[in-house]
Scaffold this active site. Structure first.
Site, PDB file in Angstrom:
ATOM      1  N   ASP A  93       0.804  -1.064  -0.022  1.00 21.46           N
ATOM      2  CA  ASP A  93      -0.015   0.128  -0.078  1.00 21.46           C
ATOM      3  C   ASP A  93       0.877   1.275   0.140  1.00 21.46           C
ATOM      4  O   ASP A  93       1.329   1.662   1.049  1.00 21.46           O
ATOM      5  CB  ASP A  93      -0.728  -0.099   1.241  1.00 21.46           C
ATOM      6  CG  ASP A  93      -1.918   1.363   1.083  1.00 21.46           C
ATOM      7  OD1 ASP A  93      -1.859   1.976   0.281  1.00 21.46           O
ATOM      8  OD2 ASP A  93      -2.782   1.239   2.123  1.00 21.46           O
ATOM      9  N   ASP A 292      -1.619   5.162  -5.848  1.00 18.29           N
ATOM     10  CA  ASP A 292      -2.012   4.503  -4.657  1.00 18.29           C
ATOM     11  C   ASP A 292      -2.277   3.049  -4.956  1.00 18.29           C
ATOM     12  O   ASP A 292      -3.202   2.403  -5.324  1.00 18.29           O
ATOM     13  CB  ASP A 292      -3.316   5.036  -4.094  1.00 18.29           C
ATOM     14  CG  ASP A 292      -3.799   4.250  -2.749  1.00 18.29           C
ATOM     15  OD1 ASP A 292      -3.174   3.225  -2.273  1.00 18.29           O
ATOM     16  OD2 ASP A 292      -4.890   4.363  -2.228  1.00 18.29           O
TER      17      ASP A 292
END
Length: 436
Positions: A93, A292
């Protein structure tokens, strides 16, 4: 900033010869991954106080990635934590800082993590700088550093900050065991909007550029330069590296990372302004986007999404039919061999004259019902005006996040798990451009 998606809901990510060849390739690739994991697990136990390397060491740590955009909705790496080390599947992440693992005492655990729950070694105290970066109001000074994180999809994760050994394997086969801070999660509240990928993994591998990030900690200790990259394969799997030794023979294009104007401790990999082009023509201008890898799909604000979908829909005309009965994503069309009907979408960065090209393979998926679905979604309900480039659009691209020079680079590449072992090695020098 995790915004994950799964099937059925709207998310806020000559034959015998051929079979033998594929089996052999899979076996070799899998054996390389397993050999690496075995070397880490069987390595000599770390000593209590490992010496930090010199700042000039410039190591790079490589990981094999597992997972896919659909149907799983996430990509993970195996991270060896503890003494002796245990392997944990962590969701990679770039949209969040804190790495965390579900602990032995967790209340809401994934079914898999019941088999290898993390047993905390040493709590980080409120008075320590790492805690201050996460919880400024922590008290008393010698008490444990508690945290509570809310992700963009309204999922909450709570725990305490701990310090333990995390093992990394170098290209020469040696193993390093730095002691790093990360979260030991004891409670997790899933999103009401969808079934988050965190429920399926042992935790999160946070790669943001904040102080609590594993990347930032390794850099401050002198193990690596503050650079990392990922290459996610559309066929599943891929590769991740921490450090500035990029294994590719291709030339990356770059755009600056924008500094955050928020008072929040969370930093994001923001870039812009961006002009959105469809079929070579400008559709929307002046956007900012966040890179992201914790998001399965790509999200646009309401205005940008409506303009883009209108252009796609008008361009398709009557060539294809909507599959309204397929609820895998908001928009699906009947049939799985439709990619040829769709045009490229381009994120154009006019200040640097760089372009992030989304071919149809980078914004469409084929559902389990054999329909073609749009992997670009209206994120306004959960994200407001924020625009996110997610995993679907990262597929088959090498994406590099250079926090030393505050820039993000990318290039189309072969992201198969085993490809990096044969690629040419390049290094990003923190005082210059990519050199061979």
């Amino acid at each position: 900033m995790d915004v994950k998606g799964t099937s059925g809901v709207v998310p806020l990510r000559k034959v015998l010869f051929l079979v033998l060849i594929l089996c052999a390739i899979f076996s070799v690739s899998l054996s390389k991954v397993n050999d690496t994991n075995d070397q880490i697990l069987n390595a000599k136990k770390p000593q209590p106080k490992p010496a930090a390397p010199s700042r000039s060491s410039g190591h790079t740590f490589h990981f094999a990635i597992q997972g896919n955009v659909y149907p799983l909705g996430y990509y993970t790496v195996k991270v060896a934590i503890g003494n002796p080390p245990q392997l944990y599947d962590l969701d990679i992440d770039s949209g969040s800082d804190l790495t965390w693992v579900q602990s032995k005492s967790c209340k809401t655990c994934t079914p898999r993590s019941q088999y290898y729950p993390y047993n905390p070694n040493s709590n980080i105290q409120c008075k320590e700088p790492l805690c201050a970066a996460l919880n400024r109001n922590c008290a008393p000074p010698t008490g444990p550093c508690k945290y509570k994180i809310e992700y963009a999809d309204n999922e909450f994760c709570s725990g305490v900050l701990v310090r333990d050994f995390i093992s990394f394997r170098l290209d020469d086969g040696s193993i390093l065991h730095p002691q790093l801070g990360f979260g030991s999660g004891f409670d997790q509240t899933p999103s009401n909007h969808h079934h988050s990928s965190h429920i399926k993994t042992a935790g999160v591998f946070g790669l943001g550029n904040g102080k609590t990030s594993i990347l930032s900690q390794l850099s401050s200790l002198g193990y690596i330069h503050n650079v990392f990259g990922h290459c996610l394969s559309s066929k599943g799997g891929g590769r991740l590296f921490l450090g500035d030794d990029i294994k590719t023979s291709k030339t990356l294009v770059w755009t600056p990372i924008l500094r955050s104007s928020s008072s929040s401790n969370i930093e994001h990999y923001r870039a812009g302004p961006v002009d959105l082009l469809f079929n070579g023509k400008q559709a929307v201008n002046g956007l900012e986007v966040i890179f992201d890898s914790g998001s399965t799909y790509t999200y646009l604000n309401k205005k940008a999404y409506n303009v883009l979908f209108g252009l796609i829909n008008n361009d398709l005309g009557n060539k294809v039919q909507r599959a309204t009965e397929d609820t895998t994503l908001v928009i699906c069309w009947k049939g799985q061999n439709l990619f040829g009907y769709f045009k490229n979408i381009v994120l154009n960065f006019p200040k640097t004259k760089s372009q992030f090209v989304l071919t149809p393979q980078s914004y469409l998926i084929v559902s389990e019902r054999h329909n073609t679905c749009l992997g670009i979604l209206d994120g306004s309900e959960e994200l407001g005006d924020i625009n996110i480039i997610g995993d679907v659009s990262f597929q088959d691209k090498l994406v590099v996040y250079d926090n030393e020079k505050m820039q993000i680079g990318w290039v189309p590449d072969n992201c198969a798990t085993s490809s990096f072992t044969n690629a040419k090695s390049l290094r990003v020098h923190h005082r210059g451009n990519i050199l061979s």
